[in-house]
Write a protein that holds these residues in place. Structure first.
Motif, short mmCIF file in Angstrom:
data_model
loop_
_atom_site.label_atom_id
_atom_site.label_comp_id
_atom_site.label_asym_id
_atom_site.label_seq_id
_atom_site.Cartn_x
_atom_site.Cartn_y
_atom_site.Cartn_z
N UNK A 19 3.97 -4.39 -3.47
CA UNK A 19 4.20 -3.05 -2.93
C UNK A 19 3.57 -2.92 -1.55
N UNK A 20 2.36 -3.47 -1.38
CA UNK A 20 1.66 -3.37 -0.10
C UNK A 20 2.38 -4.15 0.99
N UNK A 21 2.94 -5.31 0.64
CA UNK A 21 3.67 -6.11 1.61
C UNK A 21 4.84 -5.33 2.21
N UNK A 22 5.49 -4.53 1.38
CA UNK A 22 6.66 -3.78 1.85
C UNK A 22 6.25 -2.45 2.47
N UNK A 23 5.37 -1.72 1.82
CA UNK A 23 5.02 -0.37 2.25
C UNK A 23 4.43 -0.33 3.65
N UNK A 24 3.62 -1.33 3.99
CA UNK A 24 2.90 -1.27 5.26
C UNK A 24 3.47 -2.22 6.32
N UNK A 25 4.68 -2.72 6.11
CA UNK A 25 5.32 -3.60 7.08
C UNK A 25 6.63 -3.00 7.56
N UNK A 26 6.98 -3.34 8.79
CA UNK A 26 8.26 -2.93 9.35
C UNK A 26 9.36 -3.95 9.08
N UNK A 27 8.98 -5.07 8.48
CA UNK A 27 9.95 -6.10 8.15
C UNK A 27 9.24 -7.38 7.74
N UNK A 28 10.04 -8.40 7.39
CA UNK A 28 9.52 -9.69 6.93
C UNK A 28 9.96 -10.80 7.88
N UNK A 29 9.06 -11.75 8.12
CA UNK A 29 9.42 -13.03 8.72
C UNK A 29 9.09 -14.10 7.69
N UNK A 30 10.08 -14.92 7.35
CA UNK A 30 9.92 -15.87 6.25
C UNK A 30 10.07 -17.29 6.77
N UNK A 31 8.98 -18.04 6.72
CA UNK A 31 8.99 -19.44 7.09
C UNK A 31 9.32 -20.28 5.85
N UNK A 32 9.61 -21.56 6.03
CA UNK A 32 9.88 -22.41 4.87
C UNK A 32 8.77 -22.34 3.83
N UNK A 33 9.17 -22.19 2.57
CA UNK A 33 8.20 -22.07 1.49
C UNK A 33 8.84 -22.33 0.15
N UNK A 34 8.08 -22.09 -0.90
CA UNK A 34 8.55 -22.36 -2.25
C UNK A 34 8.81 -21.11 -3.05
N UNK A 35 8.49 -21.15 -4.34
CA UNK A 35 8.83 -20.05 -5.25
C UNK A 35 8.23 -18.72 -4.81
N UNK A 36 6.97 -18.71 -4.42
CA UNK A 36 6.36 -17.46 -4.01
C UNK A 36 7.05 -16.86 -2.80
N UNK A 37 7.42 -17.73 -1.86
CA UNK A 37 8.15 -17.28 -0.67
C UNK A 37 9.52 -16.74 -1.05
N UNK A 38 10.22 -17.46 -1.94
CA UNK A 38 11.54 -17.00 -2.38
C UNK A 38 11.44 -15.64 -3.08
#
Length: 251
Positions: A163-182
């Motif tokens: 919830x905190x990742x979304x509520x306090x961000x204006x967007x996401x930048x996603x670098x290569x990652x695994x299950x947690x990133x997905x």
């Protein structure tokens, strides 16, 4: 029926029930001890720490602590990627550079607070004098908060942290990652698809890494009718950090 018999029946009924706040308990549901007895019991038992009602309080406390810590954060972007990315990786270098660019633009960086891509983004933001945030999570294999986090919050529960990742961000930048990133990626896409969030850019950095996923979404998933073309088009895929920053910094 005499008054004496009626009084006896009332006593038997009330002996067989217990009111516990708003909850009525009868027969086998009645605990052997009262809440006060367990509170004052000095035997050292800690089972009550793991009951569902107590977990609700813990969950509430996590939201309160998170909201309180991040309420004055200002504009920020959540950056995700593999904790296994090494410092000599081009993706580590790019994430560090991105953190620096965001800091120079007055945008804070939020990560999971761990190593790899998270450390790189936090490091770039911290060294550039920006806001560097880490939202850690309690795991069986303990990961310490990376040293480049200036504001860190630890969570027990993934859903409170997410919830905190979304509520306090204006967007996401996603670098290569695994299950947690997905997990974080598809959570954001689901929220955008269902319009729980609006104007929420989701940028995938590393075209070669994400190419297979995009092809699968456009072929199998889209052709099956499980998503719309707009759901795929919502993703911005790039190898250009200038393009990444442009999604969040007004021109």
């Amino acid at each position: 029926m005499s008054d004496d018999v009626r009084d006896q029946m009332d006593a038997e009924i009330h002996d067989d029930e217990r009111v516990k706040g708003p909850v009525l308990l009868r027969r086998d549901q009645i605990p052997a001890t009262t809440t006060d007895q367990r509170l004052l019991d000095d035997s050292g038992r800690a089972d009550w720490l793991h009951t569902d009602p107590w977990r609700v309080m813990r969950i509430q406390a996590e939201f309160v602590e998170g909201f309180g810590a991040l309420a004055k954060l200002g504009p920020a972007v959540s950056v995700f990627g593999s904790a296994r990315t090494k410092p000599d990786s081009p993706f580590y270098t790019a994430a560090e550079d991105l953190g620096r660019r965001f800091a120079e633009a007055g945008i804070g960086v939020i990560t999971g607070g761990g190593p790899g891509i998270m450390e790189a983004a936090n490091r770039g933001a911290c060294e550039a004098g920006g806001v560097s945030v880490g939202l850690g999570i309690e795991l069986p294999f303990e990961e310490r908060m990376n040293p480049w986090v200036d504001l860190g919050v630890h969570f027990r529960y993934f859903f409170a942290r997410k919830t905190m990742f979304v509520k306090y961000a204006q967007g996401f930048v996603v670098f290569p990652g695994g299950y947690g990133t997905f997990d974080e990626l598809f959570e954001a896409l689901t929220l955008a698809q269902t319009r729980k969030v609006t104007q929420f850019p989701v940028v995938l950095y590393g075209t070669a890494y994400w190419a297979g996923l995009i092809d699968w979404l456009r072929s199998a998933v889209l052709e099956h009718g499980a998503i719309s073309s707009a759901d795929v088009d919502r993703l911005i895929v790039t190898d250009d950090l200038d393009e990444v920053v442009a999604q969040f910094v007004p021109s």
